[in-house]
Motif scaffolding. Sequence first.
Motif, mmCIF file in Angstrom:
data_model
loop_
_atom_site.group_PDB
_atom_site.id
_atom_site.type_symbol
_atom_site.label_atom_id
_atom_site.label_comp_id
_atom_site.label_asym_id
_atom_site.label_seq_id
_atom_site.Cartn_x
_atom_site.Cartn_y
_atom_site.Cartn_z
ATOM 1 N N ILE A 95 -21.723 10.946 49.627
ATOM 2 C CA ILE A 95 -20.552 11.821 49.557
ATOM 3 C C ILE A 95 -20.679 12.958 50.566
ATOM 4 C CG2 ILE A 95 -20.018 11.300 47.148
ATOM 5 C CD1 ILE A 95 -21.298 14.031 46.425
ATOM 6 N N HIS A 96 -19.514 13.430 50.996
ATOM 7 C CA HIS A 96 -19.439 14.641 51.820
ATOM 8 C C HIS A 96 -18.252 15.447 51.325
ATOM 9 C CE1 HIS A 96 -18.032 17.219 55.110
ATOM 10 N NE2 HIS A 96 -19.304 17.335 55.393
ATOM 11 N N VAL A 97 -18.463 16.723 51.091
ATOM 12 C CA VAL A 97 -17.399 17.626 50.652
ATOM 13 C C VAL A 97 -17.248 18.720 51.692
ATOM 14 C CG1 VAL A 97 -16.592 19.179 48.837
ATOM 15 C CG2 VAL A 97 -17.962 17.172 48.238
ATOM 16 N N ALA A 136 -23.809 0.434 51.727
ATOM 17 C CA ALA A 136 -23.472 1.745 51.175
ATOM 18 C C ALA A 136 -21.974 2.020 51.273
ATOM 19 C CB ALA A 136 -24.251 2.829 51.894
ATOM 20 N N ARG A 137 -21.525 2.950 50.462
ATOM 21 C CA ARG A 137 -20.144 3.427 50.477
ATOM 22 C C ARG A 137 -20.168 4.921 50.759
ATOM 23 N NH1 ARG A 137 -20.198 -1.097 50.883
ATOM 24 N NH2 ARG A 137 -19.193 -2.743 49.653
ATOM 25 N N ILE A 138 -19.103 5.440 51.356
ATOM 26 C CA ILE A 138 -19.039 6.873 51.653
ATOM 27 C C ILE A 138 -17.690 7.420 51.229
ATOM 28 C CG2 ILE A 138 -18.207 6.573 54.043
ATOM 29 C CD1 ILE A 138 -19.997 9.029 54.763
ATOM 30 N N ALA A 139 -17.689 8.624 50.672
ATOM 31 C CA ALA A 139 -16.462 9.293 50.244
ATOM 32 C C ALA A 139 -16.385 10.667 50.892
ATOM 33 C CB ALA A 139 -16.419 9.416 48.727
ATOM 34 N N PHE A 140 -15.230 10.956 51.510
ATOM 35 C CA PHE A 140 -14.971 12.268 52.106
ATOM 36 C C PHE A 140 -14.026 13.020 51.178
ATOM 37 C CE2 PHE A 140 -16.120 9.615 55.713
ATOM 38 C CZ PHE A 140 -16.964 10.443 56.451
ATOM 39 N N ILE A 141 -14.511 14.119 50.606
ATOM 40 C CA ILE A 141 -13.700 14.940 49.708
ATOM 41 C C ILE A 141 -13.305 16.199 50.473
ATOM 42 C CG2 ILE A 141 -13.654 16.279 47.564
ATOM 43 C CD1 ILE A 141 -16.180 13.496 47.844
ATOM 44 N N GLY A 142 -12.022 16.348 50.740
ATOM 45 C CA GLY A 142 -11.549 17.488 51.502
ATOM 46 C C GLY A 142 -10.466 17.069 52.474
ATOM 47 N N ASP A 143 -9.962 18.034 53.199
ATOM 48 C CA ASP A 143 -8.880 17.782 54.157
ATOM 49 C C ASP A 143 -9.099 18.659 55.375
ATOM 50 O OD1 ASP A 143 -6.602 16.673 55.204
ATOM 51 O OD2 ASP A 143 -5.340 17.176 53.473
ATOM 52 N N GLU A 203 -22.770 25.351 60.589
ATOM 53 C CA GLU A 203 -22.577 26.072 59.328
ATOM 54 C C GLU A 203 -23.284 27.423 59.359
ATOM 55 O OE1 GLU A 203 -20.532 24.671 56.780
ATOM 56 O OE2 GLU A 203 -20.203 23.525 58.626
ATOM 57 N N THR A 204 -22.554 28.486 59.015
ATOM 58 C CA THR A 204 -23.203 29.793 58.901
ATOM 59 C C THR A 204 -24.112 29.838 57.667
ATOM 60 O OG1 THR A 204 -21.223 30.621 57.782
ATOM 61 C CG2 THR A 204 -21.427 31.068 60.140
ATOM 62 N N LEU A 205 -23.794 29.050 56.665
ATOM 63 C CA LEU A 205 -24.695 28.866 55.527
ATOM 64 C C LEU A 205 -24.618 27.423 55.035
ATOM 65 C CD1 LEU A 205 -26.744 29.919 53.506
ATOM 66 C CD2 LEU A 205 -24.849 30.587 52.014
ATOM 67 N N GLY A 206 -23.448 27.022 54.526
ATOM 68 C CA GLY A 206 -23.276 25.686 53.965
ATOM 69 C C GLY A 206 -23.191 25.748 52.450
ATOM 70 N N LEU A 207 -22.142 26.417 51.933
ATOM 71 C CA LEU A 207 -22.007 26.572 50.487
ATOM 72 C C LEU A 207 -21.850 25.233 49.779
ATOM 73 C CD1 LEU A 207 -19.719 29.732 50.290
ATOM 74 C CD2 LEU A 207 -22.116 29.572 49.686
ATOM 75 N N VAL A 208 -21.272 24.230 50.475
ATOM 76 C CA VAL A 208 -21.118 22.915 49.841
ATOM 77 C C VAL A 208 -22.477 22.275 49.579
ATOM 78 C CG1 VAL A 208 -18.792 22.457 50.702
ATOM 79 C CG2 VAL A 208 -20.771 21.849 52.115
ATOM 80 N N VAL A 209 -23.469 22.613 50.400
ATOM 81 C CA VAL A 209 -24.828 22.109 50.164
ATOM 82 C C VAL A 209 -25.378 22.711 48.871
ATOM 83 C CG1 VAL A 209 -27.187 22.066 51.060
ATOM 84 C CG2 VAL A 209 -25.265 21.696 52.608
#
Length: 491
Positions: A292-294, A316-323, A367-373
Amino acid sequence: MLSIYPCTTSSLTPKLTLTTRLHSRKQLKLKQTGFVKCVGVKRRRGSGVVFLRKDNKMSITEVREEEEEGPPLLEEIEGNSKPRRIALFVEPSPFAYVSGYKNRFQNFIRYLREMGDEVMVVTTHEGVPEEFYGAKLIGSRSFPCPWYKKVPLSLALSPRIISEVANFKPDIIHASSPGIMVFGALFIAKLLCVPIVMSYHTHVPIYIPRYTFSWLVTPMWLVIKFLHRAADLTLVPSAAIGRDLEAARVTAGNKIRLWNKGVDSESFHPRFRSQEMRLRLSGGEPEKPLIIHVGRLGVEKSLDFLKVVMDKLPDARIAFIGDGPYREELENIFSGMPAIFTGMLQGEELSQAYASGDVFVMPSESETLGLVVLEAMSSGVPVVAVRAGGIPDIISDDQEGKTGFLYNPGDIDDCLSKLVPLLANQELREIMGKAAREDMEQYDWRAATRKIRNEQYNAAIWFWRKKRAELLGPIQRFFRFIFNSPEVKYG
């Protein structure tokens, strides 16, 4: 002035405290308690390193030689918990535009209000609610960024806004940077004669070559320097970005401070794992390994790197969450592949999406930080991320292999060497996911807000008073000479 930034050792008992008194350029005295002993100082021009030893273990803390005196310790600042009136200028809106700082500012406003402060938020007008935790919200007319149409910009300098802020009578102004609105915030701060803090959230010099002309990078750095040298304090989301700004001489090193990371560990929790959501994200094949990637889908996020990764992982499968503006092109890149694009998810659906994946992959080098991480780790999902930007602040050297993996930028083999074992070994995923979750439980938005409110804002006010005293000093001395009046103290 020599200012010391002490290392923190949570396991040390009793707690280490260090203070400094400068008697000359060559003399540094350290007051020490506990079991730590200073064994040597290595000096170089402009900085030094203090080596501290405990039980044969060496740790290092930097000593910087600054041109300016630093603010006093927190306990020496009068009224550090006194309620204040804080005006926030945030662009684009943290209520409508989805970005890394949305949760940061929403939680910041929430906890400032809980701590008793009056808060006014000036932002772009799109999607601004009537109120947010009792904070007064003001929308400013905006226009689309020429190179990034989905990003609204606003100068926020209309007579209406100036009047609203003036009537609010802020004790301090805090503006997000870089952007257009920060210029309006700076003008109003100078007009009203109040301190201004700027928090740096988007590393624009890195984005410029991807969206427009490379020759604009140098002028952009000049703009950033102009803004932050005019500010009383600069906040950065990660130590890596702080080092970049200091290396570029954006402002004095002692005026760059860290805005501690935080995560909502209740909203992002392993308990939200959902078989129904996994079925959706995997395209109806929940038994397959799921990546997954958000996040926002932008060209600067290096998401095309994941196409090369998926070519090597046919099962494997991959999902992109976001726009984002890169979504259509990204869908074309992944055409015919087992990739799902969900668009924007919010609330419990977003919590389920995080927790239902096997591995979270972050290829973005900007990324200045990466809050999604942070959110993925809080959800109990192991992370494989690029070793760049602010991400190493989240997965440090001593935690790599325990809470997550980092790979070298652009190195597909290095990435796969970390990713494949995780996808193949459920037990390894569970161990790493549990360790990541436990690590994230220590980061709290309330504590991060308290540090800004009680320490960083006080430092900004101290620097502002010092600057004001320096500017008024010649006039003050003139009038003392003419009228033989006593000296006026500004600090």
